[in-house]
Write an enzyme that holds these catalytic residues in place. Structure first.
Site, PDB file in Angstrom:
ATOM      1  N   PHE A 158       2.798 -10.960  -0.748  1.00  0.00           N
ATOM      2  CA  PHE A 158       4.026 -10.222  -1.065  1.00  0.00           C
ATOM      3  C   PHE A 158       3.811  -9.402  -2.341  1.00  0.00           C
ATOM      4  O   PHE A 158       4.587  -9.435  -3.281  1.00  0.00           O
ATOM      5  CB  PHE A 158       5.206 -11.204  -1.214  1.00  0.00           C
ATOM      6  CG  PHE A 158       6.556 -10.571  -0.966  1.00  0.00           C
ATOM      7  CD1 PHE A 158       6.864  -9.992   0.259  1.00  0.00           C
ATOM      8  CD2 PHE A 158       7.528 -10.549  -1.959  1.00  0.00           C
ATOM      9  CE1 PHE A 158       8.115  -9.410   0.487  1.00  0.00           C
ATOM     10  CE2 PHE A 158       8.781  -9.978  -1.741  1.00  0.00           C
ATOM     11  CZ  PHE A 158       9.071  -9.408  -0.519  1.00  0.00           C
ATOM     12  N   GLY A 159       2.716  -8.652  -2.333  1.00  0.00           N
ATOM     13  CA  GLY A 159       2.415  -7.750  -3.447  1.00  0.00           C
ATOM     14  C   GLY A 159       3.102  -6.411  -3.230  1.00  0.00           C
ATOM     15  O   GLY A 159       4.002  -6.281  -2.391  1.00  0.00           O
ATOM     16  N   ARG A 160       2.617  -5.413  -3.974  1.00  0.00           N
ATOM     17  CA  ARG A 160       3.263  -4.086  -3.957  1.00  0.00           C
ATOM     18  C   ARG A 160       3.402  -3.495  -2.558  1.00  0.00           C
ATOM     19  O   ARG A 160       4.473  -3.033  -2.164  1.00  0.00           O
ATOM     20  CB  ARG A 160       2.439  -3.104  -4.807  1.00  0.00           C
ATOM     21  CG  ARG A 160       2.828  -3.082  -6.252  1.00  0.00           C
ATOM     22  CD  ARG A 160       2.027  -2.004  -6.968  1.00  0.00           C
ATOM     23  NE  ARG A 160       0.630  -2.369  -7.006  1.00  0.00           N
ATOM     24  CZ  ARG A 160       0.027  -2.888  -8.077  1.00  0.00           C
ATOM     25  NH1 ARG A 160       0.680  -3.057  -9.190  1.00  0.00           N
ATOM     26  NH2 ARG A 160      -1.247  -3.210  -8.043  1.00  0.00           N
ATOM     27  N   ILE A 161       2.294  -3.520  -1.785  1.00  0.00           N
ATOM     28  CA  ILE A 161       2.338  -2.859  -0.466  1.00  0.00           C
ATOM     29  C   ILE A 161       3.242  -3.644   0.474  1.00  0.00           C
ATOM     30  O   ILE A 161       4.074  -3.071   1.190  1.00  0.00           O
ATOM     31  CB  ILE A 161       0.911  -2.668   0.101  1.00  0.00           C
ATOM     32  CG1 ILE A 161       0.124  -1.709  -0.803  1.00  0.00           C
ATOM     33  CG2 ILE A 161       0.972  -2.123   1.535  1.00  0.00           C
ATOM     34  CD1 ILE A 161      -1.350  -1.582  -0.491  1.00  0.00           C
ATOM     35  N   ARG A 244      -7.768  -5.840   4.837  1.00  0.00           N
ATOM     36  CA  ARG A 244      -9.224  -5.749   4.969  1.00  0.00           C
ATOM     37  C   ARG A 244      -9.610  -6.391   6.293  1.00  0.00           C
ATOM     38  O   ARG A 244      -9.027  -7.405   6.705  1.00  0.00           O
ATOM     39  CB  ARG A 244      -9.928  -6.478   3.814  1.00  0.00           C
ATOM     40  CG  ARG A 244      -9.946  -5.697   2.507  1.00  0.00           C
ATOM     41  CD  ARG A 244     -10.785  -4.429   2.596  1.00  0.00           C
ATOM     42  NE  ARG A 244     -10.841  -3.687   1.352  1.00  0.00           N
ATOM     43  CZ  ARG A 244     -10.055  -2.637   1.059  1.00  0.00           C
ATOM     44  NH1 ARG A 244      -9.148  -2.233   1.929  1.00  0.00           N
ATOM     45  NH2 ARG A 244     -10.197  -1.989  -0.075  1.00  0.00           N
ATOM     46  N   GLU A 273     -16.644  -2.380   9.424  1.00  0.00           N
ATOM     47  CA  GLU A 273     -16.331  -0.989   9.772  1.00  0.00           C
ATOM     48  C   GLU A 273     -17.343  -0.029   9.144  1.00  0.00           C
ATOM     49  O   GLU A 273     -17.878  -0.330   8.086  1.00  0.00           O
ATOM     50  CB  GLU A 273     -14.903  -0.636   9.317  1.00  0.00           C
ATOM     51  CG  GLU A 273     -14.673  -0.685   7.808  1.00  0.00           C
ATOM     52  CD  GLU A 273     -13.223  -0.433   7.415  1.00  0.00           C
ATOM     53  OE1 GLU A 273     -12.322  -1.087   7.964  1.00  0.00           O
ATOM     54  OE2 GLU A 273     -13.016   0.428   6.542  1.00  0.00           O
ATOM     55  N   HIS A 291      -9.127   3.370   9.194  1.00  0.00           N
ATOM     56  CA  HIS A 291      -8.841   3.103   7.773  1.00  0.00           C
ATOM     57  C   HIS A 291      -8.096   4.279   7.122  1.00  0.00           C
ATOM     58  O   HIS A 291      -8.589   4.909   6.193  1.00  0.00           O
ATOM     59  CB  HIS A 291     -10.147   2.802   7.014  1.00  0.00           C
ATOM     60  CG  HIS A 291      -9.942   1.973   5.779  1.00  0.00           C
ATOM     61  ND1 HIS A 291     -10.873   1.071   5.323  1.00  0.00           N
ATOM     62  CD2 HIS A 291      -8.917   1.909   4.885  1.00  0.00           C
ATOM     63  CE1 HIS A 291     -10.437   0.496   4.206  1.00  0.00           C
ATOM     64  NE2 HIS A 291      -9.239   0.998   3.930  1.00  0.00           N
TER      65      HIS A 291
END
Ligand code: DGY
Length: 325
Positions: A158-161, A244, A273, A291
């Site tokens: 539950f970080g910024r993004i 990721r 990738e 990506h």
């Protein structure tokens, strides 16, 4: 450090920021042909420059950073993720490391929403259908997908993004928000969307219609979504990855998508990738992106400027705004 620092940039940047960098430093070496640099070339760059500005695809691991005769003292990463940089090895070599947080939050959150919508509403299939001239016209049962509005979204991290995704999903699509994060989340963001915190992933996974990954990559989260956790997902649910690739066990996910254990997956990142497991290419219920999380002109320019802000601070001997090591 010499008076005129040598700066090496490992890949092409938007030209406006390359120009700004050239104005800032007299000795800048750009990667004009935009060819990925080999480990040996990266090591040569570390030996030949005071500052190296790598990006998320450059393996700045212990082997690269352990090269003999390193001159570099500043690594300004173009990207927020730094799981490709061995921070201990950087510290050992006396190199300061910075990243580019904040400026790519919105665009990456947009891509997570795009993946939720495109997988649930079968947009990739529909597009392929039209382009292959197979469309025979509207009918009540044609390409039925899953409604997104009002569903439950589980956020891994539950970080910024993740918070930006939660706002979009909650205010735009009336979604209920759940999350699991081992670190204390920002209470304001939790309250804003009325999010429910779960003590463990295992408890949250079965409650989510969409599970979206927002944790860092690296050894600690490698194959976090393994066969067992994928099996806990609700039948008919969707897995979204803009974090990721190595957070998911590819083989387990491909098997689950083939067997219909879950309804679909929206993936912007892949383990190894750009060489993805060919199994993904056969799946109609997977939406696959190269990506693209931060890939808007505005954001890539902002990322470049964020690197320059850190470089400026380093050159001035000031505190680094986005120091990670
Ligand atoms: C990052 O910055 O870590 C992204 O993966 C690329 O924008």
């Amino acid at each position: 450090m010499s008076k005129t620092p040598t700066v090496i940039v490992t890949r092409r940047w938007p030209s406006v920021v390359e120009d700004e960098l050239r104005e800032m430093c007299a000795d800048v070496r750009l990667n004009e042909e935009d060819r990925p640099m080999s480990r040996e070339q990266l090591q040569d760059a570390l030996r030949g420059a005071d500052c190296v500005l790598p990006t998320v695809t450059d393996p700045m691991d212990a082997e690269t950073l352990g090269a003999s005769g390193i001159r570099c003292k500043f690594l300004g990463n173009f990207g927020v993720g730094f799981n490709h940089i061995d921070l201990d090895a950087a510290k050992k070599a006396g190199i300061s490391v910075t990243n580019t947080p904040e400026v790519l939050t919105d665009c990456t959150a947009d891509i997570a929403m795009i993946l939720m919508l495109t997988t649930a509403r079968r947009i990739g299939e529909g597009e392929r259908h039209v382009r292959s001239n197979s469309w025979k016209g509207w009918r009540p049962t044609h390409l039925l997908g899953t409604r997104v509005t009002g569903k439950t979204l589980g956020l891994v991290g539950f970080g910024r993004i993740a918070c930006a995704v939660a706002r979009r999903a909650h205010f735009g699509f009336g979604m209920k928000i759940l999350f699991h994060d081992p670190f204390e989340p920002p209470q304001k963001a939790v309250r804003e969307v009325g999010a429910t915190s779960y003590p463990t992933l295992e408890q949250m996974i079965p409650d989510a219609d969409f599970l979206s990954l927002h944790c860092p990559g690296g050894e600690k989260t490698r194959h976090l979504m393994n066969r067992e956790r994928i099996a806990l997902m609700k039948p008919g649910s969707f897995l979204i990855n803009t974090a990721r690739g190595d957070v998911i066990d590819n083989r387990a996910l491909i098997e689950a998508l083939k067997k219909g254990v879950i309804a679909g997956a929206g993936l912007d990142v892949f383990e190894g990738e750009p060489n993805l497991d060919p199994g993904f290419l056969e799946l109609e219920n997977a939406v696959l992106l190269p990506h693209l999380g931060s890939a808007s002109r505005e954001t890539r320019i902002a990322m470049g400027r964020r690197v320059l802000k850190n470089l400026r601070a380093w050159l001035d001997g000031a505190e680094l705004p986005d120091r990670v090591a």
